[in-house]
Design a protein around this motif. Structure first.
Motif, mmCIF file in Angstrom:
data_model
loop_
_atom_site.group_PDB
_atom_site.id
_atom_site.type_symbol
_atom_site.label_atom_id
_atom_site.label_comp_id
_atom_site.label_asym_id
_atom_site.label_seq_id
_atom_site.Cartn_x
_atom_site.Cartn_y
_atom_site.Cartn_z
ATOM 1 N N ARG A 195 -89.694 24.651 -20.266
ATOM 2 C CA ARG A 195 -90.553 24.460 -21.255
ATOM 3 C C ARG A 195 -90.656 25.799 -22.256
ATOM 4 O O ARG A 195 -90.952 25.419 -23.433
ATOM 5 C CB ARG A 195 -92.117 24.403 -20.598
ATOM 6 C CG ARG A 195 -92.199 23.227 -19.855
ATOM 7 C CD ARG A 195 -93.617 22.835 -19.542
ATOM 8 N NE ARG A 195 -93.756 21.885 -18.564
ATOM 9 C CZ ARG A 195 -94.782 21.709 -17.941
ATOM 10 N NH1 ARG A 195 -95.999 22.228 -18.197
ATOM 11 N NH2 ARG A 195 -94.845 20.590 -16.791
ATOM 12 N N ASP A 232 -99.324 20.901 -19.971
ATOM 13 C CA ASP A 232 -98.996 19.507 -19.673
ATOM 14 C C ASP A 232 -99.620 18.421 -20.326
ATOM 15 O O ASP A 232 -99.009 17.579 -20.807
ATOM 16 C CB ASP A 232 -99.500 19.319 -18.019
ATOM 17 C CG ASP A 232 -98.750 20.038 -17.160
ATOM 18 O OD1 ASP A 232 -98.703 21.246 -17.286
ATOM 19 O OD2 ASP A 232 -97.832 19.458 -16.437
ATOM 20 N N LYS A 283 -102.310 17.482 -14.603
ATOM 21 C CA LYS A 283 -101.312 18.263 -13.709
ATOM 22 C C LYS A 283 -101.157 19.563 -14.513
ATOM 23 O O LYS A 283 -101.032 19.620 -15.565
ATOM 24 C CB LYS A 283 -100.175 17.685 -13.201
ATOM 25 C CG LYS A 283 -100.201 16.538 -12.359
ATOM 26 C CD LYS A 283 -98.861 16.137 -11.814
ATOM 27 C CE LYS A 283 -99.034 15.100 -10.742
ATOM 28 N NZ LYS A 283 -97.638 14.612 -10.212
ATOM 29 N N PHE A 305 -98.326 22.040 -14.329
ATOM 30 C CA PHE A 305 -96.865 22.477 -13.731
ATOM 31 C C PHE A 305 -96.632 21.721 -12.658
ATOM 32 O O PHE A 305 -96.165 22.159 -11.591
ATOM 33 C CB PHE A 305 -96.743 23.909 -13.764
ATOM 34 C CG PHE A 305 -96.652 24.610 -15.180
ATOM 35 C CD1 PHE A 305 -95.214 24.795 -15.630
ATOM 36 C CD2 PHE A 305 -97.725 25.311 -15.628
ATOM 37 C CE1 PHE A 305 -95.115 25.396 -16.837
ATOM 38 C CE2 PHE A 305 -97.656 25.810 -16.887
ATOM 39 C CZ PHE A 305 -96.419 25.821 -17.426
ATOM 40 N N GLY A 306 -97.145 20.389 -12.687
ATOM 41 C CA GLY A 306 -96.865 19.690 -11.414
ATOM 42 C C GLY A 306 -97.672 19.635 -10.370
ATOM 43 O O GLY A 306 -97.718 18.857 -9.316
ATOM 44 N N VAL A 307 -98.646 20.625 -10.530
ATOM 45 C CA VAL A 307 -99.459 20.571 -9.321
ATOM 46 C C VAL A 307 -100.714 20.052 -9.653
ATOM 47 O O VAL A 307 -101.396 20.233 -10.747
ATOM 48 C CB VAL A 307 -100.077 22.254 -9.164
ATOM 49 C CG1 VAL A 307 -101.076 22.106 -7.938
ATOM 50 C CG2 VAL A 307 -98.553 22.761 -8.443
#
Lengths: 523, 366
Positions: free
Chosen positions: A230, A251, A471, A473-475
């Motif tokens: 990113r 995100d 989310k 960073f994917g969390v």
């Protein structure tokens, strides 16, 4: 041949935009591979020309050693540490009067100059970049190599207590604008050889250093990979604060919630790093960003860990309560007064009705007007110089407290509610989160005006839908409440005794699950 | 790398544990005490609830066990494997239709009850539309997010149910539990039937046939599902017992929504709120909401398995007007109740038949 070219172009156009941009940047760098010439005068002329011969560009000509070779030091006066340049470069060169038997430049580089950070460069743009970032360039007649010596200095702020996140108990250090100092502050906290600093360059014209910071062996490598990807997509001239970097790499840009923590506190960064998170330090700003973050982080303060667990937990509950008040109180007032007065106890209904007597507006208008007035006061207080700032308090107190009530524009109970909401919204430790709460509060108020309690619950459901879809960073942002990680609740819902907080957050999927030193973790 | 896979639709075992109460607890819980009280004497409904609960647990276990034998395969895939493609498509269509019916029913029910307890002037259509729009918003998000949403809301539902139960202890009249075990067998059978329909969420547990495929490794899932189902039975037992002991059998069987009335008797400590039932119902909206979302999403999931190439949002936007239309069909609340009973019978029959047939074929084929 032509056909081949076309094929090449086609394949280029099909590449993704991010790749294209990075290609562009690379080609832009390679466009001026102007080599350093051997003539000193020509070199100095070209660097002058490149920088536009500014006033603060200092060119100090000198002769070197007994051979009397002509040389020149070039730097920008405001960016260097004068003492260092005078004592460790200029003086040492001038004092050195021996004959150079071997290569004089090598000799000077290795034996004469008393500076550790020294490099040899051969192209003009590298020299100019070094000079602009505070290094001193040393030219020598007859050489196509230039010595670049890092002696950056100049004025900078000293380490102070972070004004945006003050603690009663805890370290008083805060980050400053210099990135080297900030990195050192983190290093001082974590003396782990696995602490990694990965440097990126951001800003097409500002060429700022952005440092990604993590502890190897704890962090999920995929997270570092993603941040790396990113950061490379950033395409801007200049990022004046980490907030801009944050917006480039977040995100969802539609969400009111910050998807990264911003902090001025090295201790917050350090604890986050040990929880398996990644911190991003940006040159020129005291605000570091920590990713990923969750909604529970937003309501926790570093101080929770520094007090004993019982008080820490109670203070945390108090903060949850205040977040609830900050978001819901005005809308509950609107809903109860205008839709469901029967839900309030009889005597309270009477006193509200009595205090609202003579108020010409419906409760929505009253509440909105007061909320907006408060926001105005708050904004004015932030913008005004500190000296005048206190007047705002007096004016605001008078306007909200006395005059409005005695003029019969708003009811006294509305004043109480506005004041309570205002106080509650300032207990949120993170300013960016408090901003989100303040924004959502208005949505709740409008919903309450239209549908009463039913409207509030519908908006509440919608906020939750938004949170579970968000989310960082994917969390998932709603972790550890959804998906449930019961193990993490002891540091989110309550603040369990420090002896029990031995595991890093499960949702971070860290490589090294247990924090060996039983240290506090998770920010 | 699974951390960053944005299309990650996988869920965990414990998500199913929470999803079961989320989809089963809804409108039916609000009037189950009435249904039981009307066919049994005094507190005898407990027996029916326990028997019905055991049957429901058995059905749940069968469904989850069967579906977990085919990990990461959609209902359509393993049904066509077990029987054949046309019948699998037909069964999927039945479930889609059922999902649509359930959402319509819940939307209409919430509008009717809001009309009754919250505001009597706002038109039912407007209340229903707003609720449906929020459901649509949830369904258009990611599927795993719906399960996260359940996890967020589940504690709230448990808390409010506990709250009502604990605060109404003051009003318990012990005499209301007598006479014990005086109901005839016919009454028990009737009550058991009703409790199975209600506890299975009008047969909504059948949607687990679809959702188990989202779990990567469903080894422990049947156990968790049974546990989730038990929590539903526990909540219903509590509420039923409180209703009977507070109101008595006769009053309970005549109350429209005994659970809400139970909340009405509660006095909020400190006298902050009167009329606790409004607050209770508002919070209960969340429970009804999660049920509707799962039913809607199951219908969309079924459609997606039939037409895998079409964008999910298209299904959502195609189904929403249909649901809204269906929800506006009943003329008044008795008709809504009738519709509920019809849907419940249809759903439960569908779920049980499909599960048993699939099990038989599975055992025979093995």
């Amino acid at each position: 041949m032509k056909a081949g070219d076309i094929m090449k172009r086609r394949s280029e156009t099909t590449r993704s935009t991010a790749q294209k941009q990075s290609n562009k940047q690379e080609s832009a760098k390679q466009e001026f591979p102007i080599e350093i010439e051997s003539s000193l005068d020509k070199n100095i002329e070209s660097i002058k020309q490149m920088l536009g011969d500014p006033q603060d560009l200092v060119i100090r000509e000198l002769t070197v050693g007994a051979n009397n070779i002509k040389g020149a030091m070039v730097y920008i006066s405001g960016l260097i540490d004068k003492e260092l340049v005078n004592n460790n470069i200029l003086k040492t060169i001038q004092m050195n009067l021996k004959h150079f038997d071997t290569d004089p430049l090598d000799n000077i580089c290795q034996e004469v100059i008393a500076i550790t950070d020294i490099n040899k460069v051969t192209t003009l743009d590298k020299v100019s970049y070094a000079i602009l970032s505070g290094s001193t360039a040393f030219y020598l007649e007859g050489y196509t190599t230039v010595l670049v010596m890092g002696a950056a200095g100049g004025e900078s702020r000293s380490i102070e207590e972070p004004p945006s996140e003050a603690l009663l108990r805890g370290p008083r250090e805060g980050f400053v604008e210099k990135i080297d100092t900030n990195m050192a502050l983190v290093r001082r906290d974590i003396r782990d050889p696995n602490l990694r600093f990965k440097t990126y360059e951001v800003g097409r014209r500002s060429k700022q250093k952005v440092v990604v910071c993590y502890v190897d062996g704890i962090v999920d490598p995929a997270l570092v990979e993603e941040i790396n990807r990113r950061l490379k997509s950033i395409d801007t001239d200049y990022a004046m604060d980490s907030g801009q970097i944050e917006q480039w790499i977040e995100d969802s840009f539609l969400s009111p919630f910050p998807q990264m923590n911003d902090t001025e506190r090295p201790d917050r960064v350090s604890t986050s790093l040990l929880a398996g998170k990644v911190a991003i330090l940006v040159e020129g700003t005291p605000f570091a960003i920590v990713a990923p973050t969750t909604i529970a982080d937003a309501l926790s303060s570093m101080e929770d860990y520094n007090h004993r667990w019982l008080t820490g937990t109670i203070i945390r509950f108090l903060r949850y309560l205040s977040a609830f008040i900050a978001m819901f109180l005005p809308s509950l007032y609107i809903a109860l007064v205008s839709y469901h007065p029967e839900m309030l106890p009889t005597h309270l209904v009477f006193s509200i009705a009595a205090s609202r007597e003579g108020v010409p507006f419906p409760s929505v208008v009253e509440a909105l007007a007061m909320a907006i007035t408060f926001e105005l006061l708050h904004e004015a207080g932030v913008r005004l110089p500190k000296l005048i700032g206190s007047t705002i308090g007096i004016v605001g107190g008078l306007v909200i407290g006395e005059a409005a009530v005695s003029a019969g524009v708003v009811s006294p109970i509305m004043v109480i509610i506005t004041a309570l909401t205002a106080i509650a919204s300032f207990t949120t430790p993170q300013y960016s989160v408090a901003l989100a709460f303040r924004t959502i509060r208005f949505v709740f108020m409008i919903a309450a005006a239209v549908f009463g309690l039913y409207g509030i619950i519908l908006v509440y459901i919608m906020v939750n839908i938004h949170l579970v879809n968000l989310k960082s960073f994917g969390v998932p942002y709603s972790v550890p409440f959804g998906p449930v990680f019961f193990k993490d609740w002891k540091d989110m819902v309550i603040r369990a005794p420090i002896m029990m907080l031995t595991r890093r957050p499960a949702y971070m999927k860290t490589n090294d699950e247990k924090s060996k030193d039983k240290d506090v973790h998770s920010s | 790398m699974k951390n960053f896979n944005y299309s990650d639709e996988n869920i965990y075992d414990r998500d199913i544990l929470i999803a079961i109460p989320s989809m089963v607890i809804a409108v039916a819980t609000l009037f189950l005490p009435r249904e039981l009280a009307s066919v049994t004497i005094a507190l005898d409904g407990i027996l029916a609830l326990l028997i019905g609960g055991s049957i429901t647990i058995l059905i749940t276990w069968m469904i989850v066990k069967l579906a977990s034998r085919f990990p990461q395969q959609s209902f359509l895939t393993y049904t066509s494997l077990l029987i054949n493609k046309p019948i699998a498509v037909l069964l999927t269509c039945f479930f889609i239709w059922y999902g649509i019916l359930v959402v319509s029913y819940e939307v209409r029910a919430i509008a009717t009850i809001s009309h009754l307890y919250l505001f009597d002037k706002t038109p039912i259509e407007v209340i229903a539309l707003n609720f449906l729009l929020v459901v649509v918003y949830a369904v258009s998000g990611s599927r795993s997010a719906i399960f996260r949403l359940n996890a967020l809301f589940f504690p709230i539902i448990i808390l409010i149910a506990m709250f009502v139960t604990i605060l109404s202890f003051r009003f318990v009249v012990i005499d209301n539990i007598y006479p014990i075990l005086q109901t005839d067998v016919k009454g028990y059978i009737e009550a058991t039937k009703k409790s199975v329909i209600s506890l299975s969420g009008y047969g909504q547990i059948g949607f687990l046939l679809f959702y188990i495929s989202l779990i990567r490794n469903p080894v422990k899932t049947p156990g968790k599902a049974v546990f989730g189902m038990s929590s539903v039975i526990g909540i219903n037992l509590l509420i039923y017992t409180m209703c009977i002991t507070v109101f008595g059998n006769l009053a309970t069987s005549n109350l429209m929504f005994p659970t809400i009335e139970l909340a009405r008797t509660v006095e909020f400590p400190g006298g902050f709120f009167n009329r606790f039932e409004s607050l209770f119902f508002v919070v209960w909206t969340i429970a009804i909401f999660t049920t509707s979302v799962i039913a809607f999403d199951a219908a969309v999931m079924g459609l997606q398995s039939l037409l895998p190439k079409v964008n999910k949002l298209k299904f959502v936007f195609f189904l929403s007007p249909c649901i809204y239309f269906l929800s506006s069909l009943p003329k008044h609340s008795p008709e809504v109740g009738d519709a509920g009973r019809l849907i419940g019978t249809y759903g439960l029959t569908l779920t049980v038949t499909v599960t048993i047939i699939l099990w038989i074929i599975y055992i025979v084929r093995k």
